[in-house]
Design a protein around this motif. Structure first.
Motif, mmCIF file in Angstrom:
data_model
loop_
_atom_site.group_PDB
_atom_site.id
_atom_site.type_symbol
_atom_site.label_atom_id
_atom_site.label_comp_id
_atom_site.label_asym_id
_atom_site.label_seq_id
_atom_site.Cartn_x
_atom_site.Cartn_y
_atom_site.Cartn_z
ATOM 1 N N GLY A 17 -14.263 -14.658 1.039
ATOM 2 C CA GLY A 17 -13.367 -14.470 -0.097
ATOM 3 C C GLY A 17 -13.508 -13.092 -0.708
ATOM 4 N N VAL A 18 -14.756 -12.638 -0.828
ATOM 5 C CA VAL A 18 -14.978 -11.320 -1.415
ATOM 6 C C VAL A 18 -14.419 -10.228 -0.502
ATOM 7 N N MET A 20 -12.010 -10.608 1.489
ATOM 8 C CA MET A 20 -10.555 -10.722 1.445
ATOM 9 C C MET A 20 -9.970 -9.884 0.321
ATOM 10 N N ILE A 21 -10.592 -9.912 -0.871
ATOM 11 C CA ILE A 21 -9.974 -9.161 -1.950
ATOM 12 C C ILE A 21 -10.373 -7.705 -1.929
ATOM 13 N N SER A 23 -10.653 -5.671 1.053
ATOM 14 C CA SER A 23 -10.314 -4.854 2.214
ATOM 15 C C SER A 23 -8.961 -4.199 2.010
ATOM 16 N N LYS A 24 -8.764 -3.100 2.702
ATOM 17 C CA LYS A 24 -7.555 -2.324 2.505
ATOM 18 C C LYS A 24 -6.379 -2.927 3.228
ATOM 19 N N ALA A 26 -3.918 -5.723 4.963
ATOM 20 C CA ALA A 26 -3.511 -7.090 4.675
ATOM 21 C C ALA A 26 -3.942 -8.043 5.783
ATOM 22 N N SER A 29 -7.466 -9.230 5.220
ATOM 23 C CA SER A 29 -7.481 -10.225 4.147
ATOM 24 C C SER A 29 -7.004 -11.575 4.657
ATOM 25 N N ALA A 30 -5.938 -11.571 5.457
ATOM 26 C CA ALA A 30 -5.409 -12.841 5.944
ATOM 27 C C ALA A 30 -6.415 -13.555 6.837
ATOM 28 N N GLU A 79 -1.291 0.900 7.424
ATOM 29 C CA GLU A 79 -2.459 0.920 6.545
ATOM 30 C C GLU A 79 -3.671 1.367 7.328
ATOM 31 N N ARG A 84 -11.457 -0.572 0.223
ATOM 32 C CA ARG A 84 -10.726 0.214 -0.759
ATOM 33 C C ARG A 84 -11.661 1.225 -1.407
ATOM 34 N N GLN A 92 -13.764 -4.600 -9.131
ATOM 35 C CA GLN A 92 -13.628 -5.997 -8.728
ATOM 36 C C GLN A 92 -14.931 -6.745 -8.879
ATOM 37 N N ILE B 17 -13.040 -15.461 -7.754
ATOM 38 C CA ILE B 17 -12.703 -14.448 -6.746
ATOM 39 C C ILE B 17 -11.189 -14.364 -6.573
ATOM 40 N N VAL B 20 -9.665 -12.553 -9.643
ATOM 41 C CA VAL B 20 -9.857 -11.104 -9.593
ATOM 42 C C VAL B 20 -8.941 -10.495 -8.539
ATOM 43 N N GLY B 21 -8.726 -11.199 -7.439
ATOM 44 C CA GLY B 21 -7.803 -10.706 -6.426
ATOM 45 C C GLY B 21 -6.381 -10.609 -6.939
ATOM 46 N N THR B 24 -6.273 -7.506 -9.416
ATOM 47 C CA THR B 24 -6.575 -6.131 -9.051
ATOM 48 C C THR B 24 -5.829 -5.639 -7.824
ATOM 49 N N ARG B 25 -5.313 -6.509 -6.988
ATOM 50 C CA ARG B 25 -4.652 -6.034 -5.790
ATOM 51 C C ARG B 25 -3.209 -5.670 -6.082
ATOM 52 N N ASN B 27 -0.885 -5.087 -3.352
ATOM 53 C CA ASN B 27 -0.004 -5.573 -2.297
ATOM 54 C C ASN B 27 0.404 -6.997 -2.627
ATOM 55 N N VAL B 30 -1.144 -9.799 -0.553
ATOM 56 C CA VAL B 30 -2.540 -10.120 -0.844
ATOM 57 C C VAL B 30 -2.651 -10.874 -2.159
ATOM 58 N N MET B 33 -2.013 -14.353 -1.291
ATOM 59 C CA MET B 33 -3.159 -14.952 -0.612
ATOM 60 C C MET B 33 -4.263 -15.290 -1.602
ATOM 61 N N LEU B 37 -6.119 -18.887 -2.452
ATOM 62 C CA LEU B 37 -7.558 -19.121 -2.625
ATOM 63 C C LEU B 37 -7.811 -19.936 -3.890
#
Lengths: 166, 100
Positions: A17-18, A20-21, A23-24, A26, A29-30, A79, A84, A92, B17, B20-21, B24-25, B27, B30, B33, B37
């Protein structure tokens, strides 16, 4: 044994999960979210929720995440890989720590024995028959409404996805 | 010996988590997504309570949450694709105004 499995799958889910939020790209993340789905399915199986564990893999990891990956592929963004910028990652982490400090003490001090209504689990706990017995008798209305909702979402998605024919 | 507090702590951590996603994201895919979560953390809490209280209503609720999440993802991604066709970007800072 169950405790060991819980820590294994739980920590894997948290790490994914961490990532996922943070990484640059997509796609990264998926795929990390797919790992989270699988870990949660394993936790559901540990908790004897067999139907829901199977549905988690079939519906969430197998349909919803595949849909996400298709859309990411169609967007075709250029990308670069990696994490990031460090400043955003620190932001974050600070956000996670602050929100966690607010939230987690609340759930850790929760006392289940103070809740009325504890019954023993039946032999059919978590099986398809057990869920179906509830779903088709007592919770029939939400079931039917869910099917109408899916129909509405289907029609909406088809209309929104149509290219205009000139 | 696992208590319900273990599962609730994990559910809370995943929820945080995901939040926060969302915050802050940039895209939009994301962000969606991260919302998934959050849904999953709620599902974990439902199943945990159902297991420790012996009541299977939690499973029925998770069923409904999965149906709603599937519908929401389908429509949300269709909207995201339509916006991308129009504006050539998925950066939510740049598509924050509906005009034009």
């Amino acid at each position: 044994m169950q405790l060991l499995l819980f820590y294994l799958f739980g920590s894997l889910a948290l790490i994914s999960g961490v990532v996922m939020i943070m990484s640059k790209r997509a796609v990264t993340s998926a795929l990390n979210l797919v790992v989270v789905m699988f870990c949660l399915a394993a936790l559901f199986a540990i908790m004897e929720a067999h139907l829901i564990a199977a549905l988690q893999i079939l519906v969430y990891a197998g349909a919803i995440m595949v849909l996400f990956l298709f859309v990411i592929m169609l967007l075709n963004l250029r990308e670069k890989s990696g994490l990031r910028p460090m400043r955003q990652i620190i932001e974050q982490f600070v956000g996670i720590v602050v929100l966690g400090a607010l939230f987690i003490p609340l759930v850790v001090t929760f006392d289940l024995n103070a809740v009325p209504g504890l019954v023993a689990r039946t032999a059919e706990f978590g099986t398809t028959r057990g869920v179906g017995a509830l779903l088709y008798t007592e919770y029939l209305l939400p079931f039917e409404v869910a099917s109408v909702l899916l129909l509405a979402a289907l029609v909406g998605a088809v209309i929104l996805g149509k290219t205009r024919l000139r | 010996m696992i208590t319900i507090n273990h599962y609730l702590a994990l559910s809370a951590a995943l929820f945080v988590i995901g939040t926060v996603g969302v915050l802050t994201r940039r895209n939009v895919i994301v962000v969606m997504m991260s919302i998934e979560l959050i849904f999953n953390s709620a599902n974990l809490a439902f199943i945990a309570f159902s297991y420790f209280l012996g009541d299977m209503v939690g499973h029925v609720f998770v069923f409904m949450v999965m149906a709603v999440a599937a519908a929401e993802v389908a429509v949300g991604l269709a909207i995201a694709l339509a916006i991308f066709k129009n504006r050539e970007t998925v950066d939510i800072d740049q598509i924050s105004v509906m005009k034009g």
